[in-house]
Design a protein around this motif. Sequence first.
Motif, PDB file in Angstrom:
ATOM      1  N   ILE A 112       0.915  45.403  40.603  1.00  0.00           N
ATOM      2  CA  ILE A 112       1.579  44.117  40.838  1.00  0.00           C
ATOM      3  C   ILE A 112       2.668  44.245  41.900  1.00  0.00           C
ATOM      4  CG2 ILE A 112       0.986  43.141  38.592  1.00  0.00           C
ATOM      5  CD1 ILE A 112       3.906  43.626  37.704  1.00  0.00           C
ATOM      6  N   SER A 113       3.306  45.416  41.986  1.00  0.00           N
ATOM      7  CA  SER A 113       4.319  45.579  43.041  1.00  0.00           C
ATOM      8  C   SER A 113       3.642  45.672  44.409  1.00  0.00           C
ATOM      9  CB  SER A 113       5.214  46.793  42.782  1.00  0.00           C
ATOM     10  OG  SER A 113       4.501  47.998  42.820  1.00  0.00           O
ATOM     11  N   THR A 114       2.436  46.242  44.467  1.00  0.00           N
ATOM     12  CA  THR A 114       1.682  46.258  45.725  1.00  0.00           C
ATOM     13  C   THR A 114       1.377  44.825  46.154  1.00  0.00           C
ATOM     14  OG1 THR A 114       0.720  48.424  45.260  1.00  0.00           O
ATOM     15  CG2 THR A 114      -0.465  47.025  46.826  1.00  0.00           C
ATOM     16  N   TRP A 115       0.886  44.024  45.226  1.00  0.00           N
ATOM     17  CA  TRP A 115       0.613  42.621  45.534  1.00  0.00           C
ATOM     18  C   TRP A 115       1.880  41.934  46.034  1.00  0.00           C
ATOM     19  CZ3 TRP A 115       2.751  38.310  43.114  1.00  0.00           C
ATOM     20  CH2 TRP A 115       2.235  37.084  43.551  1.00  0.00           C
ATOM     21  N   ALA A 116       3.007  42.147  45.343  1.00  0.00           N
ATOM     22  CA  ALA A 116       4.266  41.487  45.706  1.00  0.00           C
ATOM     23  C   ALA A 116       4.727  41.884  47.101  1.00  0.00           C
ATOM     24  CB  ALA A 116       5.353  41.813  44.687  1.00  0.00           C
ATOM     25  N   LEU A 117       4.628  43.149  47.441  1.00  0.00           N
ATOM     26  CA  LEU A 117       5.106  43.601  48.742  1.00  0.00           C
ATOM     27  C   LEU A 117       4.290  43.028  49.894  1.00  0.00           C
ATOM     28  CD1 LEU A 117       5.996  47.285  47.878  1.00  0.00           C
ATOM     29  CD2 LEU A 117       7.588  45.460  48.487  1.00  0.00           C
ATOM     30  N   PHE A 118       3.025  42.702  49.636  1.00  0.00           N
ATOM     31  CA  PHE A 118       2.168  42.153  50.691  1.00  0.00           C
ATOM     32  C   PHE A 118       2.096  40.630  50.680  1.00  0.00           C
ATOM     33  CE2 PHE A 118       0.730  46.496  50.847  1.00  0.00           C
ATOM     34  CZ  PHE A 118       0.469  46.699  52.195  1.00  0.00           C
ATOM     35  N   ARG A 119       2.325  39.991  49.539  1.00  0.00           N
ATOM     36  CA  ARG A 119       2.058  38.556  49.447  1.00  0.00           C
ATOM     37  C   ARG A 119       3.270  37.693  49.113  1.00  0.00           C
ATOM     38  NH1 ARG A 119      -1.509  38.361  52.614  1.00  0.00           N
ATOM     39  NH2 ARG A 119      -1.797  36.190  52.058  1.00  0.00           N
TER      40      ARG A 119
ATOM     41  N   ARG B 228       7.820  37.007  49.076  1.00  0.00           N
ATOM     42  CA  ARG B 228       9.079  37.233  49.799  1.00  0.00           C
ATOM     43  C   ARG B 228      10.247  36.921  48.880  1.00  0.00           C
ATOM     44  NH1 ARG B 228       5.869  35.294  54.036  1.00  0.00           N
ATOM     45  NH2 ARG B 228       6.012  36.607  55.882  1.00  0.00           N
ATOM     46  N   GLY B 229      11.419  37.402  49.277  1.00  0.00           N
ATOM     47  CA  GLY B 229      12.671  37.011  48.654  1.00  0.00           C
ATOM     48  C   GLY B 229      12.738  37.243  47.154  1.00  0.00           C
ATOM     49  N   LEU B 230      13.165  36.213  46.438  1.00  0.00           N
ATOM     50  CA  LEU B 230      13.398  36.312  45.008  1.00  0.00           C
ATOM     51  C   LEU B 230      12.110  36.597  44.236  1.00  0.00           C
ATOM     52  CD1 LEU B 230      15.719  36.151  43.001  1.00  0.00           C
ATOM     53  CD2 LEU B 230      15.243  33.711  42.751  1.00  0.00           C
ATOM     54  N   THR B 231      11.001  36.047  44.688  1.00  0.00           N
ATOM     55  CA  THR B 231       9.719  36.297  44.010  1.00  0.00           C
ATOM     56  C   THR B 231       9.381  37.788  44.050  1.00  0.00           C
ATOM     57  OG1 THR B 231       8.948  34.099  44.618  1.00  0.00           O
ATOM     58  CG2 THR B 231       7.266  35.694  43.932  1.00  0.00           C
ATOM     59  N   THR B 232       9.591  38.426  45.198  1.00  0.00           N
ATOM     60  CA  THR B 232       9.331  39.862  45.314  1.00  0.00           C
ATOM     61  C   THR B 232      10.161  40.623  44.299  1.00  0.00           C
ATOM     62  OG1 THR B 232       8.874  39.653  47.678  1.00  0.00           O
ATOM     63  CG2 THR B 232       9.382  41.864  46.862  1.00  0.00           C
ATOM     64  N   ARG B 233      11.428  40.290  44.208  1.00  0.00           N
ATOM     65  CA  ARG B 233      12.311  40.999  43.294  1.00  0.00           C
ATOM     66  C   ARG B 233      11.938  40.765  41.831  1.00  0.00           C
ATOM     67  NH1 ARG B 233      13.979  40.516  48.058  1.00  0.00           N
ATOM     68  NH2 ARG B 233      15.556  41.860  48.986  1.00  0.00           N
ATOM     69  N   CYS B 234      11.488  39.565  41.490  1.00  0.00           N
ATOM     70  CA  CYS B 234      11.065  39.274  40.120  1.00  0.00           C
ATOM     71  C   CYS B 234       9.815  40.080  39.736  1.00  0.00           C
ATOM     72  CB  CYS B 234      10.812  37.779  39.932  1.00  0.00           C
ATOM     73  SG  CYS B 234      12.313  36.782  39.946  1.00  0.00           S
ATOM     74  N   VAL B 235       8.850  40.148  40.631  1.00  0.00           N
ATOM     75  CA  VAL B 235       7.638  40.927  40.354  1.00  0.00           C
ATOM     76  C   VAL B 235       7.985  42.414  40.265  1.00  0.00           C
ATOM     77  CG1 VAL B 235       5.345  41.581  41.187  1.00  0.00           C
ATOM     78  CG2 VAL B 235       6.104  39.212  41.384  1.00  0.00           C
ATOM     79  N   MET B 236       8.885  42.877  41.151  1.00  0.00           N
ATOM     80  CA  MET B 236       9.310  44.281  41.104  1.00  0.00           C
ATOM     81  C   MET B 236      10.023  44.579  39.779  1.00  0.00           C
ATOM     82  SD  MET B 236       8.166  45.598  43.869  1.00  0.00           S
ATOM     83  CE  MET B 236       9.035  47.067  44.348  1.00  0.00           C
ATOM     84  N   TRP B 237      10.755  43.599  39.239  1.00  0.00           N
ATOM     85  CA  TRP B 237      11.424  43.774  37.954  1.00  0.00           C
ATOM     86  C   TRP B 237      10.385  43.983  36.850  1.00  0.00           C
ATOM     87  CZ3 TRP B 237      11.696  41.696  33.102  1.00  0.00           C
ATOM     88  CH2 TRP B 237      12.803  42.056  32.325  1.00  0.00           C
ATOM     89  N   CYS B 238       9.314  43.194  36.876  1.00  0.00           N
ATOM     90  CA  CYS B 238       8.234  43.354  35.880  1.00  0.00           C
ATOM     91  C   CYS B 238       7.562  44.715  36.023  1.00  0.00           C
ATOM     92  CB  CYS B 238       7.211  42.233  36.026  1.00  0.00           C
ATOM     93  SG  CYS B 238       7.853  40.608  35.596  1.00  0.00           S
ATOM     94  N   SER B 239       7.341  45.137  37.250  1.00  0.00           N
ATOM     95  CA  SER B 239       6.760  46.449  37.508  1.00  0.00           C
ATOM     96  C   SER B 239       7.652  47.545  36.939  1.00  0.00           C
ATOM     97  CB  SER B 239       6.567  46.654  39.019  1.00  0.00           C
ATOM     98  OG  SER B 239       6.188  47.972  39.302  1.00  0.00           O
ATOM     99  N   THR B 240       8.942  47.411  37.166  1.00  0.00           N
ATOM    100  CA  THR B 240       9.899  48.401  36.662  1.00  0.00           C
ATOM    101  C   THR B 240       9.888  48.442  35.143  1.00  0.00           C
ATOM    102  OG1 THR B 240      11.287  48.106  38.615  1.00  0.00           O
ATOM    103  CG2 THR B 240      12.335  49.089  36.697  1.00  0.00           C
ATOM    104  N   ALA B 241       9.751  47.284  34.492  1.00  0.00           N
ATOM    105  CA  ALA B 241       9.684  47.247  33.030  1.00  0.00           C
ATOM    106  C   ALA B 241       8.490  48.069  32.534  1.00  0.00           C
ATOM    107  CB  ALA B 241       9.594  45.808  32.537  1.00  0.00           C
ATOM    108  N   CYS B 242       7.377  48.001  33.254  1.00  0.00           N
ATOM    109  CA  CYS B 242       6.206  48.817  32.895  1.00  0.00           C
ATOM    110  C   CYS B 242       6.537  50.304  33.005  1.00  0.00           C
ATOM    111  CB  CYS B 242       5.021  48.487  33.800  1.00  0.00           C
ATOM    112  SG  CYS B 242       4.324  46.852  33.566  1.00  0.00           S
ATOM    113  N   TRP B 243       7.198  50.688  34.101  1.00  0.00           N
ATOM    114  CA  TRP B 243       7.546  52.098  34.310  1.00  0.00           C
ATOM    115  C   TRP B 243       8.558  52.586  33.281  1.00  0.00           C
ATOM    116  CZ3 TRP B 243       5.518  55.951  37.056  1.00  0.00           C
ATOM    117  CH2 TRP B 243       4.589  55.619  38.041  1.00  0.00           C
TER     118      TRP B 243
END
Length: 191
Positions: free
Chosen positions: A105-112, A114-129
């Motif tokens: 999901i972080s790969t998808w976020a980095l390519f698709r 921007r801005g706050l949406t990217t950070r929100c998806v990265m937060w979900c990715s981090t929760a998985c890690w």
Amino acid sequence: MTFYWFAQAVGVLAFLVGITSFFNRDDRRFKLQLSGYSLTIGIHFFLMGANAAGSSALLSACRNLVSMRTRSLWVMWLFLSLTLVMGLSRYQHWVELLPIFGTSISTWALFRTRGLTTRCVMWCSTACWVTHNIWLGSIGGSLIEGSFLLMNGFNILRFRRLQRRGIDPFAAEKQAEKKASEGRLMSEPRA
């Protein structure tokens, strides 16, 4: 200094590079610093003998850099495929699927996104890690990803508050992107 402590020092350096990345409002600097973190933590994992984690981190560093240059769907799919092939061929317990999902999901976020949406998806990715690292019993990994979770969460709330007050925390980035796109249009030959 023993080799073990040198490896731990590299991990602390990775922590410092990574934790400060979420303060960036500019996606380009955010991705560049995230690449630096991924490279550094990858070296740390290799020094600690965790070669699969090191390989995954280096792949993430490359992905972050490439996503700064292109938002191409085929490149995104290439990195998603590499993540899935590398991850699914090595997992042995269902919890190990969490980082595969998080990285996807972080790969998808980095390519698709921007801005706050990217950070929100990265937060979900981090929760998985974080969940994975706690399950694994990785103290350092849990602390680093837990810190990412808190810092990115704090900045998401801060950026959202700015937006509610009518302030776009990503305005400078949008203007730079608009100028770059106008520059490309002006330099294209006219038919």
